[in-house]
Design a protein around this motif. Structure first.
Motif, short mmCIF file in Angstrom:
data_model
loop_
_atom_site.label_atom_id
_atom_site.label_comp_id
_atom_site.label_asym_id
_atom_site.label_seq_id
_atom_site.Cartn_x
_atom_site.Cartn_y
_atom_site.Cartn_z
N LYS A 69 55.79 62.62 -9.76
CA LYS A 69 57.21 62.53 -9.38
C LYS A 69 58.12 62.97 -10.54
O LYS A 69 59.10 63.69 -10.32
CB LYS A 69 57.55 61.10 -8.97
CG LYS A 69 56.99 60.74 -7.61
CD LYS A 69 57.29 59.31 -7.24
CE LYS A 69 56.69 58.98 -5.88
NZ LYS A 69 56.68 57.55 -5.61
N SER A 73 60.57 66.25 -10.38
CA SER A 73 62.01 66.07 -10.57
C SER A 73 62.50 66.85 -11.80
O SER A 73 63.53 67.50 -11.75
CB SER A 73 62.32 64.57 -10.64
OG SER A 73 63.04 64.24 -11.76
N ASN A 77 65.13 69.75 -11.16
CA ASN A 77 66.51 69.45 -11.56
C ASN A 77 66.91 70.08 -12.89
O ASN A 77 68.07 70.43 -13.06
CB ASN A 77 66.71 67.93 -11.63
CG ASN A 77 66.58 67.28 -10.28
OD1 ASN A 77 67.03 67.82 -9.29
ND2 ASN A 77 65.91 66.14 -10.23
N ALA A 106 60.16 64.89 -1.93
CA ALA A 106 61.30 64.18 -2.51
C ALA A 106 62.46 65.12 -2.84
O ALA A 106 63.59 64.68 -3.04
CB ALA A 106 60.86 63.44 -3.78
N ILE A 107 62.18 66.42 -2.89
CA ILE A 107 63.25 67.39 -3.18
C ILE A 107 64.12 67.53 -1.93
O ILE A 107 63.64 67.87 -0.86
CB ILE A 107 62.68 68.77 -3.59
CG1 ILE A 107 61.88 68.65 -4.90
CG2 ILE A 107 63.80 69.79 -3.74
CD1 ILE A 107 61.20 69.94 -5.33
N ASP A 108 65.40 67.26 -2.10
CA ASP A 108 66.36 67.35 -0.99
C ASP A 108 66.50 68.81 -0.55
O ASP A 108 66.77 69.70 -1.38
CB ASP A 108 67.71 66.78 -1.45
CG ASP A 108 68.74 66.85 -0.36
OD1 ASP A 108 68.60 66.10 0.62
OD2 ASP A 108 69.67 67.67 -0.47
N TYR A 112 67.92 72.06 -2.56
CA TYR A 112 66.99 73.16 -2.80
C TYR A 112 67.66 74.50 -2.48
O TYR A 112 67.63 75.43 -3.27
CB TYR A 112 65.74 72.95 -1.93
CG TYR A 112 64.54 73.76 -2.32
CD1 TYR A 112 63.88 73.54 -3.52
CD2 TYR A 112 64.04 74.75 -1.47
CE1 TYR A 112 62.76 74.28 -3.87
CE2 TYR A 112 62.92 75.48 -1.82
CZ TYR A 112 62.28 75.25 -3.02
OH TYR A 112 61.17 75.98 -3.37
#
Length: 163
Positions: A69, A73, A77, A106-108, A112
């Protein structure tokens, strides 16, 4: 100048290796493979390596899911990598596929797409190509190299009149 005999690195005993490994894992999230490689580098035998790893998992210093994770992230990010490049990086660290796909979820999606657009808008002025087709090709190649999916790149470029 006298020739000194080369100092051979001293193989740490299991206890000091464990302490060193705890520090190594506390500094930054690590994958099991990264730690395994490091322990071998320190000269530990395979049975010691596996004992240290299982002890660090039990004490939660080493947590593959947490590592995955954090990796996803950070690469998305901070470095603005696409899912393909992130997945490739995790595969190199021998993270299980199921864990990779869960972490990538988990990546929106909207974030993206915004990232693809932001990178495209930032890159476009630096492409000196005059031919619009070659220009588009260079932009798409750049975004593919960042690890973004072909269909999403075209979708974003088309929706924002960049293609």
């Amino acid at each position: 100048m006298m020739d000194r005999p080369e100092k051979k690195p001293v193989k740490p005993d299991k206890k000091s290796a464990l302490a060193k490994a705890e520090h190594y894992c506390a500094y930054q999230e690590r994958s099991q493979q990264e730690l395994r490689d490091k322990l071998y580098e320190w000269g530990l035998w395979s049975n010691e390596v596996e004992e240290v790893i299982s002890e660090l998992i039990q004490t939660n210093f080493l947590n593959e899911e947490r590592f995955t994770k954090a990796y996803v992230s950070g690469k998305f990010n901070i470095k603005h990598w696409g899912k393909m490049k992130i997945k490739q990086g995790l595969k190199l660290k021998r993270v299980p596929d199921k864990m990779i796909s869960n972490a990538l979820k988990a990546i929106d999606y909207d974030e993206y797409l915004k990232t693809i657009l932001m990178l495209a808008e930032k890159k476009l002025p630096s492409i000196s190509e005059k031919d619009p087709y070659k220009r588009k090709y260079k932009l798409v190649s750049y975004l593919l190299a960042r690890g973004f999916e072909n269909d999403l790149i075209f979708e974003v470029l088309k929706a924002n009149d960049l293609a």
